[in-house]
Scaffold this active site. Sequence first.
Site, PDB file in Angstrom:
ATOM      1  N   GLU A 167      27.536 -15.411 -68.173  1.00 47.46           N
ATOM      2  CA  GLU A 167      26.956 -13.446 -68.335  1.00 47.46           C
ATOM      3  C   GLU A 167      26.120 -13.111 -69.700  1.00 47.46           C
ATOM      4  O   GLU A 167      26.095 -12.217 -69.548  1.00 47.46           O
ATOM      5  CB  GLU A 167      28.291 -12.505 -67.934  1.00 47.46           C
ATOM      6  N   TYR A 169      26.937 -13.852 -72.708  1.00 41.70           N
ATOM      7  CA  TYR A 169      27.929 -13.164 -73.984  1.00 41.70           C
ATOM      8  C   TYR A 169      27.440 -13.875 -74.989  1.00 41.70           C
ATOM      9  O   TYR A 169      26.663 -15.400 -74.882  1.00 41.70           O
ATOM     10  CB  TYR A 169      28.950 -12.817 -73.512  1.00 41.70           C
ATOM     11  N   ARG A 178      16.659 -20.185 -74.878  1.00 39.00           N
ATOM     12  CA  ARG A 178      16.395 -18.411 -74.671  1.00 39.00           C
ATOM     13  C   ARG A 178      16.627 -17.842 -75.762  1.00 39.00           C
ATOM     14  O   ARG A 178      16.058 -17.067 -76.520  1.00 39.00           O
ATOM     15  CB  ARG A 178      16.664 -17.577 -73.788  1.00 39.00           C
ATOM     16  N   ARG A 217      34.821 -19.446 -68.470  1.00 35.49           N
ATOM     17  CA  ARG A 217      34.641 -19.147 -67.983  1.00 35.49           C
ATOM     18  C   ARG A 217      32.679 -19.571 -68.125  1.00 35.49           C
ATOM     19  O   ARG A 217      32.029 -19.233 -68.991  1.00 35.49           O
ATOM     20  CB  ARG A 217      34.569 -17.164 -68.455  1.00 35.49           C
ATOM     21  N   HIS A 255      23.477 -10.407 -67.701  1.00 35.64           N
ATOM     22  CA  HIS A 255      23.047  -8.850 -67.608  1.00 35.64           C
ATOM     23  C   HIS A 255      21.917  -8.363 -67.693  1.00 35.64           C
ATOM     24  O   HIS A 255      21.788  -7.142 -66.881  1.00 35.64           O
ATOM     25  CB  HIS A 255      24.482  -8.242 -68.434  1.00 35.64           C
ATOM     26  N   GLN A 343      29.653   2.204 -57.344  1.00 32.85           N
ATOM     27  CA  GLN A 343      29.709   3.641 -58.035  1.00 32.85           C
ATOM     28  C   GLN A 343      30.393   4.145 -58.484  1.00 32.85           C
ATOM     29  O   GLN A 343      30.343   4.351 -59.501  1.00 32.85           O
ATOM     30  CB  GLN A 343      29.677   3.967 -56.611  1.00 32.85           C
ATOM     31  N   TRP A 579      18.387  -0.251 -60.166  1.00 35.25           N
ATOM     32  CA  TRP A 579      16.789  -0.818 -60.451  1.00 35.25           C
ATOM     33  C   TRP A 579      17.215  -1.786 -59.728  1.00 35.25           C
ATOM     34  O   TRP A 579      15.564  -2.558 -58.996  1.00 35.25           O
ATOM     35  CB  TRP A 579      17.484  -1.952 -61.465  1.00 35.25           C
TER      36      TRP A 579
END
Length: 676
Positions: A167, A169, A178, A217, A255, A343, A579
Amino acid sequence: MSQPAYPRLLAPLDLGFVTLPNRVLMGSMHTGLEETGDWARVAAFYVARVEGGVGLIVTGGMAPNSEGAVLPGAAGLFTAEDIAHHRIVTDAVHAAGGRIAMQILHAGRYAYSPRAVAPSPIRSPISQYTPAELDAAGIEKQIADIATAAARAREAGYDGVEIMGSEGYLLNQFLAPRTNRRADGWGGPIENRARFPIEVVARVRAAVGADFILIYRLSMIDLVPEGQTWDEITFVARGVVAAGATLVNTGIGWHEARVPTIATSVPRAAFAWLTARMMGERIGAPLIASNRINTPDVAEALLAGGAADMVSLARPFLADPRFVARAAAGRPETITPCIACNQACLDHTFALRVSSCLVNPRACHETELRLDPATVARRIAVVGAGPAGLAAALAAAGRGHAVTLFERDERIGGQLNLAKRIPGKEEFEGLVAYYARAVAEAGIEARLGAEAGPEDLAGFDAVVIATGVVPRDPAIPGQDQPHVLGYLDVLRGGADVGPRVVIVGAGGIGFDLAEFLAQSGPSATLDPAAWRREWGVGDPDLTSGGLAEPAPPPSARAITLLQRKAGRPGATLGKTTGWIHRASLAARGVRMMGGVNYEEITPRGLRISSGPGRENPRLIEADTVVLCAGQEPSRALADALVARGVAPHVVGGADRATELDAKRAIDQATRLAARL
């Protein structure tokens, strides 16, 4: 002897030193509960899921040190007092017969703190801070702190830890070119970039011993430019297993990725093909599939097809803590479905609120929102079978009250029946079906096709008004012309909509309407290959990061979406999903404009102007104008009752239509039923 309902899902998993009772992992979710400091409340949340049959729980991410915390003050395991607090949770889980692992999460450059650290000083697009580049001593400190956190987790009674390596981290940041521009032994070729996560796993294993679950993970696809290739991902997988990982879990996307990964518009099990491919690499440890696995049937099919050894479900355990127990009983239709709306879970997390669930407001509120049996059973009328009315009726009936549900339509669901028609919201279909079944099984008297009047409600001990909303009249000159429609006309079907459309109003329903009118053919949510093409999900074996050029289908119509409010349309949509809606419509060429005045509807279209000075008057040509300018409470029945001296309870849109959403309606109605 009869075959179990889900033989593979419910089969034990032998890890050598411990056997898990089934193949279901409750995946990590940050709920915000630990930050409340109420550890009995944290324990109650996890115990409810243990009692519901889950095989292994993974907590939300715990920081190994202050610089690794996502936010200043985020929960961790730093002191003897912290260990004692966590022991409250683990003792309760074990007393209930469960097992629980603590996730160790180092945010790296994703930390919202000036103390953020990373392999290279490259700021994340979702953070305001540029991280400090770790030197050799800093790298050693991070590794040591993670190993210490794992040792403390064992001391606190956890059955294992999960090392967050995906993710985007810190560990993932070391792996991807990157974010890793280093020229020393921790950067460059994959053998160097993988040193950090492999060393972390080796040091954690040394710190906790051999008989302790260690989950890694792994990012199976980064979904960012200059991400990892498949060969590199496989190299990491083999490396962490050799270093001591018991299980390898699937992580998908960073993310900051431009591809959605867990929203409701993402197909079910959309990324399980990557775990299936890793199964073919035979890395030497069981593999866990994750992301958008929300029914026992989907999970069973993945396991039966050899796509994974275990499945991870996170948000479905917010929706229904008894997910596994209901599956084991052969009654999957009774599982309260997760609709992946975000939500009340992720949106709350990013707003620094305690998480919950739209369909189950008791999630994370088990100790304060209780539905205990009523001391005195009462006769309760509920008028309206939309989200609020259904929630009130089911919660009240569950407490032992005799409930009569009035609904003027021939079916239950209210505006959920509109939502389920929107491409990307197919999960609402299952939610409506669940409610229909639940109403029948709860013994609620459902009077469908019956518009209740004050006389029908006489004799009840309590009356709940959940009559919802009515469309607001925007009072635009010319709106009575035949080419002007209301959003209900369109979403209920049968209305003739032309090739050029102007939508008046860009709230949640306006965006849904634009999605509905832009779609031609089957929804991509039901076709994973089409969905991957639309969003540009490629193959990490072919391109680093697994990105391809997006190829969204063209819109079926020329659509213009307008709002009176100045600013970007869609700004009030959900924080973690808004988004996606904006990007999807923009990619299809839908034009969105804010700060406009609606001057007049003519046979040729809609005349508008801009700003308070009504500048730049112009005509937007359209064959159809659809009015979607908000809603107002439908309170006629409530007002009639008050006039007769009856004090009804008013919930949902009938109470307040501003920024109406099902989350608020269901929560309000459930809390009312808890008091009745």
